[in-house]
Design a protein around this motif. Structure first.
Motif, mmCIF file in Angstrom:
data_model
loop_
_atom_site.group_PDB
_atom_site.id
_atom_site.type_symbol
_atom_site.label_atom_id
_atom_site.label_comp_id
_atom_site.label_asym_id
_atom_site.label_seq_id
_atom_site.Cartn_x
_atom_site.Cartn_y
_atom_site.Cartn_z
ATOM 1 N N LEU A 42 0.845 -1.189 0.000
ATOM 2 C CA LEU A 42 0.000 0.000 0.000
ATOM 3 C C LEU A 42 0.881 1.239 0.000
ATOM 4 O O LEU A 42 1.795 1.361 0.812
ATOM 5 C CB LEU A 42 -0.904 0.016 1.234
ATOM 6 N N ILE A 43 0.600 2.163 -0.910
ATOM 7 C CA ILE A 43 1.377 3.390 -1.013
ATOM 8 C C ILE A 43 0.446 4.575 -0.789
ATOM 9 O O ILE A 43 -0.619 4.658 -1.391
ATOM 10 C CB ILE A 43 2.055 3.500 -2.396
ATOM 11 N N GLY A 44 0.870 5.473 0.120
ATOM 12 C CA GLY A 44 0.067 6.652 0.411
ATOM 13 C C GLY A 44 0.901 7.717 1.087
ATOM 14 O O GLY A 44 2.091 7.530 1.358
ATOM 15 N N ARG A 45 0.257 8.841 1.381
ATOM 16 C CA ARG A 45 0.957 9.962 2.009
ATOM 17 C C ARG A 45 0.702 10.074 3.501
ATOM 18 O O ARG A 45 1.491 10.671 4.212
ATOM 19 C CB ARG A 45 0.544 11.280 1.340
ATOM 20 N N ASN A 46 -0.408 9.528 3.970
ATOM 21 C CA ASN A 46 -0.799 9.690 5.367
ATOM 22 C C ASN A 46 -0.554 8.391 6.130
ATOM 23 O O ASN A 46 -1.250 7.397 5.912
ATOM 24 C CB ASN A 46 -2.277 10.079 5.429
ATOM 25 N N PRO A 47 0.423 8.384 7.065
ATOM 26 C CA PRO A 47 0.736 7.142 7.789
ATOM 27 C C PRO A 47 -0.420 6.626 8.647
ATOM 28 O O PRO A 47 -0.592 5.416 8.777
ATOM 29 C CB PRO A 47 1.946 7.506 8.645
ATOM 30 N N LEU A 48 -1.216 7.521 9.211
ATOM 31 C CA LEU A 48 -2.343 7.082 10.041
ATOM 32 C C LEU A 48 -3.409 6.373 9.202
ATOM 33 O O LEU A 48 -3.953 5.333 9.597
ATOM 34 C CB LEU A 48 -2.962 8.270 10.782
ATOM 35 N N LYS A 49 -3.688 6.925 8.023
ATOM 36 C CA LYS A 49 -4.666 6.299 7.136
ATOM 37 C C LYS A 49 -4.141 4.980 6.574
ATOM 38 O O LYS A 49 -4.896 4.031 6.400
ATOM 39 C CB LYS A 49 -5.039 7.243 5.991
ATOM 40 N N LEU A 50 -2.840 4.909 6.302
ATOM 41 C CA LEU A 50 -2.255 3.659 5.814
ATOM 42 C C LEU A 50 -2.370 2.562 6.873
ATOM 43 O O LEU A 50 -2.702 1.425 6.552
ATOM 44 C CB LEU A 50 -0.790 3.857 5.431
ATOM 45 N N ASP A 51 -2.114 2.914 8.126
ATOM 46 C CA ASP A 51 -2.258 1.937 9.207
ATOM 47 C C ASP A 51 -3.703 1.474 9.343
ATOM 48 O O ASP A 51 -3.964 0.286 9.528
ATOM 49 C CB ASP A 51 -1.777 2.522 10.537
ATOM 50 N N ALA A 52 -4.630 2.410 9.242
ATOM 51 C CA ALA A 52 -6.052 2.054 9.352
ATOM 52 C C ALA A 52 -6.481 1.138 8.201
ATOM 53 O O ALA A 52 -7.198 0.147 8.422
ATOM 54 C CB ALA A 52 -6.909 3.322 9.367
ATOM 55 N N THR A 53 -6.042 1.442 6.999
ATOM 56 C CA THR A 53 -6.377 0.603 5.845
ATOM 57 C C THR A 53 -5.764 -0.782 5.988
ATOM 58 O O THR A 53 -6.407 -1.791 5.708
ATOM 59 C CB THR A 53 -5.891 1.262 4.539
ATOM 60 N N SER A 54 -4.530 -0.833 6.455
ATOM 61 C CA SER A 54 -3.861 -2.113 6.657
ATOM 62 C C SER A 54 -4.615 -2.964 7.680
ATOM 63 O O SER A 54 -4.816 -4.165 7.483
ATOM 64 C CB SER A 54 -2.429 -1.870 7.126
ATOM 65 N N LYS A 55 -5.067 -2.354 8.761
ATOM 66 C CA LYS A 55 -5.840 -3.079 9.773
ATOM 67 C C LYS A 55 -7.176 -3.554 9.210
ATOM 68 O O LYS A 55 -7.607 -4.678 9.488
ATOM 69 C CB LYS A 55 -6.073 -2.197 11.004
#
Length: 73
Positions: A42-55
């Motif tokens: 997953l590639i993105g700019r927002n680390p918090l949103k990336l963590d949420a998507t990963s979860k």
């Protein structure tokens, strides 16, 4: 007649890269690919949103899907 059979995505490899995977179509695509058993980068700019998507992906996928994140700013 107009619907063709689905492709086996694993023929192309076991990993998929999803850019913009934190919202909208990118997130929906990531969830769909994970449901097919593909591992995701997953590639993105927002680390918090990336963590949420990963979860979300790990919780919603029945398969053992590996998820890695890459933050680009």
């Amino acid at each position: 007649m107009f619907v063709r059979p689905p492709k086996n995505l694993k023929e192309y490899g076991s990993w998929a890269i999803v850019i913009g995977s934190t919202d909208g179509i990118g997130k929906a695509m990531a969830l769909e690919l994970a449901s097919k058993g593909l591992n995701l980068l997953l590639i993105g700019r927002n680390p918090l949103k990336l963590d949420a998507t990963s979860k979300d992906i790990k919780e919603n996928s029945n398969n053992n899907v590996e998820v890695k994140s890459l933050i680009l700013s």
